[in-house]
Design an enzyme around this catalytic site. Structure first.
Site, PDB file in Angstrom:
ATOM      1  N   LEU A 125      14.883 -18.003  16.981  1.00 38.03           N
ATOM      2  CA  LEU A 125      15.600 -16.889  17.751  1.00 38.03           C
ATOM      3  C   LEU A 125      15.708 -15.842  16.591  1.00 38.03           C
ATOM      4  CD1 LEU A 125      17.168 -19.310  19.961  1.00 38.03           C
ATOM      5  CD2 LEU A 125      15.431 -18.359  20.320  1.00 38.03           C
ATOM      6  N   GLU A 159       4.902  -4.561  12.353  1.00 39.80           N
ATOM      7  CA  GLU A 159       3.874  -3.566  12.370  1.00 39.80           C
ATOM      8  C   GLU A 159       2.374  -3.929  11.178  1.00 39.80           C
ATOM      9  OE1 GLU A 159       4.112  -0.882  13.142  1.00 39.80           O
ATOM     10  OE2 GLU A 159       6.524  -0.546  13.810  1.00 39.80           O
ATOM     11  N   GLU A 174     -10.479  -5.982   9.517  1.00 38.14           N
ATOM     12  CA  GLU A 174     -10.074  -4.318   8.674  1.00 38.14           C
ATOM     13  C   GLU A 174     -10.674  -5.183   7.419  1.00 38.14           C
ATOM     14  OE1 GLU A 174      -5.339  -4.968   7.568  1.00 38.14           O
ATOM     15  OE2 GLU A 174      -5.619  -2.993   8.114  1.00 38.14           O
ATOM     16  N   ASN A 209       0.568  -1.531   0.066  1.00 40.28           N
ATOM     17  CA  ASN A 209       0.140   0.098   0.177  1.00 40.28           C
ATOM     18  C   ASN A 209       0.975   1.621  -0.160  1.00 40.28           C
ATOM     19  OD1 ASN A 209       0.257  -0.751   3.028  1.00 40.28           O
ATOM     20  ND2 ASN A 209      -0.583   0.149   3.049  1.00 40.28           N
ATOM     21  N   GLU A 244       4.924  -8.139  -4.051  1.00 40.24           N
ATOM     22  CA  GLU A 244       4.846  -8.959  -5.295  1.00 40.24           C
ATOM     23  C   GLU A 244       3.985  -7.782  -6.680  1.00 40.24           C
ATOM     24  OE1 GLU A 244       4.625 -10.722  -2.278  1.00 40.24           O
ATOM     25  OE2 GLU A 244       2.686 -11.975  -2.701  1.00 40.24           O
ATOM     26  N   THR A 267      -1.962  -8.850   9.617  1.00 41.66           N
ATOM     27  CA  THR A 267      -1.692  -9.481  11.059  1.00 41.66           C
ATOM     28  C   THR A 267      -1.877 -11.443  10.939  1.00 41.66           C
ATOM     29  OG1 THR A 267      -2.777  -7.787  11.838  1.00 41.66           O
ATOM     30  CG2 THR A 267      -2.846  -9.849  13.221  1.00 41.66           C
ATOM     31  N   LYS A 304      -1.485  -4.703  20.793  1.00 39.98           N
ATOM     32  CA  LYS A 304      -2.621  -6.452  20.602  1.00 39.98           C
ATOM     33  C   LYS A 304      -2.716  -6.840  19.056  1.00 39.98           C
ATOM     34  CE  LYS A 304      -6.734  -3.969  21.266  1.00 39.98           C
ATOM     35  NZ  LYS A 304      -7.976  -3.715  21.560  1.00 39.98           N
ATOM     36  N   CYS A 342      -3.315   1.256   6.959  1.00 38.29           N
ATOM     37  CA  CYS A 342      -3.429   0.703   7.960  1.00 38.29           C
ATOM     38  C   CYS A 342      -3.371   1.351   9.395  1.00 38.29           C
ATOM     39  CB  CYS A 342      -1.880  -0.637   8.045  1.00 38.29           C
ATOM     40  SG  CYS A 342      -0.671   1.545   7.862  1.00 38.29           S
ATOM     41  N   PRO A 361       9.954  -6.509  -1.202  1.00 39.61           N
ATOM     42  CA  PRO A 361       9.056  -5.222  -1.321  1.00 39.61           C
ATOM     43  C   PRO A 361       7.943  -6.525  -1.457  1.00 39.61           C
ATOM     44  CG  PRO A 361      10.206  -5.676  -3.262  1.00 39.61           C
ATOM     45  CD  PRO A 361      10.858  -6.075  -2.220  1.00 39.61           C
ATOM     46  N   GLU A 398       8.117   2.302  13.987  1.00 39.04           N
ATOM     47  CA  GLU A 398       9.023   2.894  13.850  1.00 39.04           C
ATOM     48  C   GLU A 398       8.930   4.473  13.455  1.00 39.04           C
ATOM     49  OE1 GLU A 398       7.702   1.018   9.516  1.00 39.04           O
ATOM     50  OE2 GLU A 398       8.781  -0.757   9.412  1.00 39.04           O
TER      51      GLU A 398
END
Ligand code: NAD
Length: 509
Positions: free
Chosen positions: A253, A259, A391, A161, A187, A239, A461, A293, A185, A468
């Site tokens: 690990l 984000e 969403e 986006n 696709e 998510t 959550k 977002c 990035p 960032e």
């Protein structure tokens, strides 16, 4: 309007590895489509895990060589400033590429995407000069201090986006701290990353420090996330995919920042300046054609002004310029891909079935074969409805009434997401009270979408973790080393030492 033509290196693109274009070891390609017409505009390689290995090796070798990681912060800062300058000089080309690739209105790409990216490199340049440690006063017989160090190879994975802004928010800080990067990035929208790679090289970023491998996340994601030479994963996306990346990273690990999705509530109290609140509400849900977002797709309105707000929305939205993203007057363009168009259409149909009332929109728009969906307002939506809880990521606004401040807060916090939230009110005490109670990484009061590289954002959550922007982001791109240097105690004085002999001024005889 003169038609913009993509440069050849983007029309038949290759990966960008070790300072230049690099062919894929595979033969499969991905068709990049213009969302405004559905027509193919470019092809990129569907990268292979062997391609990724090559890119990670290049980034690892570059990191170890010290050509970037061992520069002083000031030297890295100078290069990042040069990157920002090149972005500003090449602003029109970057904006055209981003608009064509994402279907983003050209005026938005010019005003927001390119400027934000340039600002972000400038801000990161200041961080590069401030990677200080601290001297710690301890009871140890030692001089003790901390220093910040880069991590190594950062794997950056970004969504469709805001390709330029979201890759920049990872690359700029990663490079400021002295890391090297392998970037995959989305696709659908890989073009601005490939253009960025050239600009970084031109600005003086050494070969191998920033590498791009294009391809499908499902083919490459696990391999990149768990790659033994990757030191950290910086992921932005849904998510659902974030949970997968976190699981694979956990097993390996590997530290990650995530984000993820958002579904912010925008609360209009009856004491707000209603004309301004309605204007803010519209820009919050149509910005970037709803593929934001941190957009505001859930509107909560205090009951006494509920009908008035709905009426104002119904009157204004059909007049928001909608259509060809190349027209500088356009505010709402197509969705970025057919998958997203189908998802939005299905979500609205589902909402209608569960009793939502369509105030405006609610249908596809046939324009030049592009992925267009009319801006849509759905009123009287039950809080439990999928359209509220999940969403949608398109130009769709659900509207619900509330009676008390407490109820507004409960409704706002009732989804799994927590990326952003907004409060429209004329009461400053209420603004503070409600801001304090909302589960979100960023809150806007009488505004929406104001962002700055100095202000951190990120989720709570299921919207993810890590931040960032701001100095806070450095935590995720550096590690702290403690250095403790023993200090020997001072030697005991000896009786025949001349240094310790103090004259009394008396003759001993
Ligand atoms: P997505 O999760 O489908 O894809 C994001 C990236 O992950 C793409 O590059 C994709 O190829 C890659 N990917 C797919 N499968 C993977 C795997 N198994 N391992 C690793 N990578 C994999 O998201 P999208 O549809 O491109 O973007 C939209 C989503 O991104 C929305 O949910 C939106 O809210 C979210 N988003 C969040 C922020 C934020 O800052 N929190 C910003 C922008 C977008």
């Amino acid at each position: 309007m003169t038609e913009y033509r993509l440069p050849d290196h983007l029309r038949e693109a290759q990966h960008y590895i070790n300072g230049g274009p690099a062919p894929s070891s595979g033969s499969t390609t991905i068709a990049v489509l213009d969302p405004a017409t559905g027509q193919q505009i470019a092809t990129t390689p569907a990268g292979t895990t062997a391609d990724l290995d090559l890119a990670v090796d290049a980034a690892h070798t570059a990191f170890r060589s010290g050509t970037w990681s061992q520069l002083s912060g000031r030297e890295r800062s100078r290069v990042l400033i040069r990157v920002a300058q090149l972005f500003r000089e090449q602003a029109e080309e970057l904006a055209q590429v981003e608009s064509l690739d994402v279907g983003k209105p050209i005026s938005l790409a010019r005003a927001v995407d390119v400027n934000t990216a340039a600002d972000t490199y400038e801000y990161a340049a200041s961080l590069a000069q401030n990677l200080d440690g601290a001297v710690r006063r301890t009871p140890l017989p030692a001089h003790a201090y901390t220093q910040r160090e880069p991590l190594g190879v950062v794997a950056a994975i970004t969504p469709f986006n805001f390709p330029l802004i979201l890759s920049t928010s990872k690359i700029a800080v990663a490079l400021a701290a002295g890391n090297t990067v392998v970037h995959k990035p989305a696709e659908d929208t890989p073009l601005s990353a490939l253009l960025t790679a050239r600009l970084l090289t031109e600005a003086g970023v050494p070969d191998g420090v920033y590498n791009v491998v294009t391809g499908y996340g499902t083919d490459l994601g696990d391999h990149l996330t768990a790659h033994p030479r990757v030191a950290k994963v910086a992921f932005t996306g849904s998510t659902q995919t974030g949970a997968r990346v976190a699981a694979v990273a956990g097993q390996a690990l590997r530290p990650i920042t995530a984000e993820l999705g958002g579904n912010a509530a925008n609360i209009i109290f009856a004491d707000a300046d209603l004309a301004k609140a309605v204007e803010t509400t519209i820009s919050a849900f149509v910005f970037n054609t709803g593929q934001f977002c941190m957009g505001g797709p859930r509107l909560l309105v205090e009951r006494p002004v509920y009908d008035q707000v709905l009426e104002a929305l119904a009157g204004a939205i059909p007049h928001v310029p909608f259509g060809d993203p190349r027209d500088p007057g356009t505010v709402i363009g197509p969705l970025a891909n057919r998958r997203q168009l189908e998802k939005v259409a299905a979500a609205v149909e589902q909402a209608k079935v569960t009793g939502a009332r369509v105030v405006t929109g609610g249908e596809l728009a046939e324009i030049n074969g592009g992925f267009f969906y009319r801006p849509t307002v759905l009123a009287d939506v039950a809080n439990s409805a999928e359209a509220v809880q999940q969403e949608i990521f398109g130009p769709v606004l659900t509207v619900q009434p509330f009676d008390t401040e407490r109820e507004a807060i409960e409704l706002a916090n009732s989804t799994d997401y927590g990326l952003a939230s907004g409060i429209q009110t004329g009461n400053i005490s209420r603004a503070h009270r409600v801001a304090d109670s909302l589960d979100a990484g960023i809150i806007w009061v009488n505004a929406w979408g104001m962002l700055d590289p100095a202000m951190p954002f990120g989720g709570v959550k299921s919207s993810g973790w890590g931040r960032e922007n701001g100095p806070e982001q450095l935590e995720a791109y550096t590690r702290t080393k403690s250095v403790i240097i023993a200090i020997e105690p001072a030697p005991e004085p000896t009786t025949n030492s001349t240094a310790s002999t103090v004259s009394t001024g008396k003759d001993a005889s």
